[in-house]
Write a protein that holds these residues in place. Structure first.
Motif, short mmCIF file in Angstrom:
data_model
loop_
_atom_site.label_atom_id
_atom_site.label_comp_id
_atom_site.label_asym_id
_atom_site.label_seq_id
_atom_site.Cartn_x
_atom_site.Cartn_y
_atom_site.Cartn_z
N CYS A 1 0.83 -1.20 0.00
CA CYS A 1 0.00 0.00 0.00
C CYS A 1 0.87 1.26 0.00
CB CYS A 1 -0.89 0.05 1.25
SG CYS A 1 -2.17 -1.19 1.32
N ILE A 2 0.46 2.26 -0.75
CA ILE A 2 1.11 3.56 -0.69
C ILE A 2 1.00 4.14 0.72
CG2 ILE A 2 0.99 5.95 -1.48
CD1 ILE A 2 2.38 4.10 -3.42
N GLN A 3 -0.14 3.89 1.38
CA GLN A 3 -0.30 4.34 2.75
C GLN A 3 0.81 3.81 3.65
OE1 GLN A 3 -2.67 3.16 0.75
NE2 GLN A 3 -4.73 3.71 1.41
N ALA A 4 1.18 2.56 3.42
CA ALA A 4 2.23 1.95 4.24
C ALA A 4 3.57 2.63 4.00
CB ALA A 4 2.33 0.45 3.94
N LEU A 5 3.86 3.00 2.74
CA LEU A 5 5.09 3.72 2.44
C LEU A 5 5.12 5.06 3.19
CD1 LEU A 5 7.71 4.14 0.82
CD2 LEU A 5 6.30 5.08 -1.03
N ALA A 6 4.01 5.77 3.16
CA ALA A 6 3.93 7.05 3.86
C ALA A 6 4.08 6.87 5.37
CB ALA A 6 2.61 7.74 3.54
N TYR A 7 3.61 5.73 5.88
CA TYR A 7 3.66 5.49 7.32
C TYR A 7 5.06 5.09 7.79
CZ TYR A 7 2.36 3.76 11.94
OH TYR A 7 2.27 3.57 13.30
N ASP B 1 -16.99 18.28 10.90
CA ASP B 1 -18.22 18.79 11.49
C ASP B 1 -17.98 19.06 12.97
OD1 ASP B 1 -18.26 16.31 12.70
OD2 ASP B 1 -20.08 15.60 11.70
N ASP B 2 -19.03 19.05 13.78
CA ASP B 2 -18.88 19.36 15.20
C ASP B 2 -18.02 18.34 15.95
OD1 ASP B 2 -20.42 21.58 14.86
OD2 ASP B 2 -22.26 20.71 15.70
N ASN B 3 -17.82 17.16 15.38
CA ASN B 3 -17.04 16.10 16.03
C ASN B 3 -15.54 16.28 15.84
OD1 ASN B 3 -19.17 13.93 16.92
ND2 ASN B 3 -19.79 14.59 14.88
N GLY B 4 -15.12 17.16 14.93
CA GLY B 4 -13.70 17.26 14.62
C GLY B 4 -13.24 16.07 13.79
N ALA B 5 -11.97 16.06 13.42
CA ALA B 5 -11.43 14.97 12.60
C ALA B 5 -9.91 15.01 12.64
CB ALA B 5 -11.91 15.09 11.15
N VAL B 6 -9.30 13.88 12.28
CA VAL B 6 -7.85 13.77 12.18
C VAL B 6 -7.51 13.19 10.80
CG1 VAL B 6 -5.72 12.89 13.20
CG2 VAL B 6 -7.71 13.32 14.66
N ILE B 7 -6.53 13.76 10.13
CA ILE B 7 -6.03 13.27 8.85
C ILE B 7 -4.56 12.90 9.02
CG2 ILE B 7 -5.63 13.80 6.40
CD1 ILE B 7 -8.56 13.79 7.16
N SER B 8 -4.14 11.79 8.45
CA SER B 8 -2.71 11.43 8.45
C SER B 8 -2.37 10.63 7.22
CB SER B 8 -2.34 10.64 9.71
OG SER B 8 -2.93 9.35 9.69
N GLN B 9 -1.07 10.43 6.99
CA GLN B 9 -0.55 9.71 5.82
C GLN B 9 -1.09 10.28 4.51
OE1 GLN B 9 -0.56 7.70 8.93
NE2 GLN B 9 1.45 8.51 8.44
N TYR B 10 -1.31 11.59 4.48
CA TYR B 10 -1.79 12.26 3.28
C TYR B 10 -0.66 12.36 2.25
CZ TYR B 10 -3.37 16.10 0.28
OH TYR B 10 -3.72 16.87 -0.79
N CYS B 11 -0.88 11.86 1.06
CA CYS B 11 0.08 12.04 -0.02
C CYS B 11 -0.65 11.96 -1.36
CB CYS B 11 1.23 11.02 0.04
SG CYS B 11 0.76 9.30 0.08
N PHE B 12 -0.06 12.59 -2.38
CA PHE B 12 -0.71 12.63 -3.69
C PHE B 12 0.32 12.51 -4.79
CE2 PHE B 12 0.14 17.07 -2.60
CZ PHE B 12 0.74 17.53 -3.75
#
Length: 273
Positions: free
Chosen positions: A60-66, A259-270
């Motif tokens: 996975c590309i996600q794994a490379l980013a991690y 939204d009101d719950n908030g959020a977390v993003i990680s391993q973002y790459c393009f």
């Protein structure tokens, strides 16, 4: 449950999780999410090495980013070298950019240290080929792989103009996460309900056995394909027909809105196409 155990008990539980993840019928992305959680729970380098090796096997590309966050850890260099070789072999389009170059050369040094061991010559050949094929430009932009926390109604804008591209990211929220592509709202993500186009009431379901989810998006010629946790939920839908605001937008920025719950993003790459 594992968090509440002693270190030895926790590692034993995580070892069983690794075995189950290896043999279970899961998508590579679902395995990645399990391994990601396991890594967050352990301080044992031997166990972390096994986690990194298995992440490489997900391709996975996600794994490379991690895993690139561990490239300075000498205790994990051998596992990182093998995992990197696996991922780059499966994704030659990722073989570019400064982060990959650093990882490739670190992997080369790791394999050279073990040059007289069985099977290492194959890995040395693979990594030398990867280094020879490396490009300074292109590849996945991995400048924003660390966690980004958005509070109530918070947002995060990536200031890169994107037209045709592949995008991947992990996300965590108890509510809705809105994603802007080409500078306009395009998608809404919800772990319980699924994914829907911004102007649609239809949720496209996916299964999730984890609080975190991981997403892959391809935009080509104003058509969009979306997979969540390795499950395709939107297949080559034309954005012009799906979202009238997108009619005049063939390029633009990426924006996340919680939204009101908030959020977390990680391993973002393009990857720009």
């Amino acid at each position: 449950m594992a968090k509440q155990k002693s270190s030895a008990e926790r590692d034993a539980i995580l070892a069983r999780i690794l075995i189950n993840a290896e043999h279970a019928t899961l998508t590579p992305e679902e395995r990645y999410l399990i391994l990601r959680d396991a890594d967050a729970l352990t301080s044992n380098d031997n166990l972390r090495s096994k986690i990194i090796l298995e992440m490489g096997n997900t391709h996975c590309i996600q794994a490379l980013a991690y895993i690139r966050k561990y490239y300075c850890d000498a205790n994990l260099s051998d596992a990182l070298a093998i995992a990197l070789t696996e991922i780059i072999s499966s994704h030659p389009e990722a073989n570019a950019g400064k982060y990959v170059h650093t990882l490739l050369n670190s992997a080369k040094q790791s394999f050279i240290r073990h040059y007289d061991e069985e099977g290492v010559n194959k890995h040395i050949d693979q990594i030398l080929t990867a280094i020879n094929n490396w490009q300074a430009e292109g590849g996945y932009n991995q400048n924003h792989t660390e966690e980004t926390h958005m509070g109530k109604r918070g947002f995060w804008i990536i200031h890169d103009e994107l037209a045709d591209f592949d995008l991947t990211f992990d996300w965590l929220t108890d509510g809705d996460l809105i994603l802007n592509l080409h500078s306009v709202p395009m998608l809404v993500f919800n772990r319980l309900h699924g994914v829907r186009l911004y102007k649609s009431d239809k949720w496209n379901k996916f299964t999730s056995n984890n609080n975190w989810c991981t997403t892959n998006i391809n935009v080509t010629a104003n058509n969009i394909t979306v997979s969540v946790n390795g499950q395709k939920v939107i297949d080559n839908v034309n954005l012009t027909n799906a979202n009238v605001e997108a009619n005049n937008n063939k390029t633009g920025l990426v924006k996340f809105l919680a939204d009101d719950n908030g959020a977390v993003i990680s391993q973002y790459c393009f990857l720009k196409k």
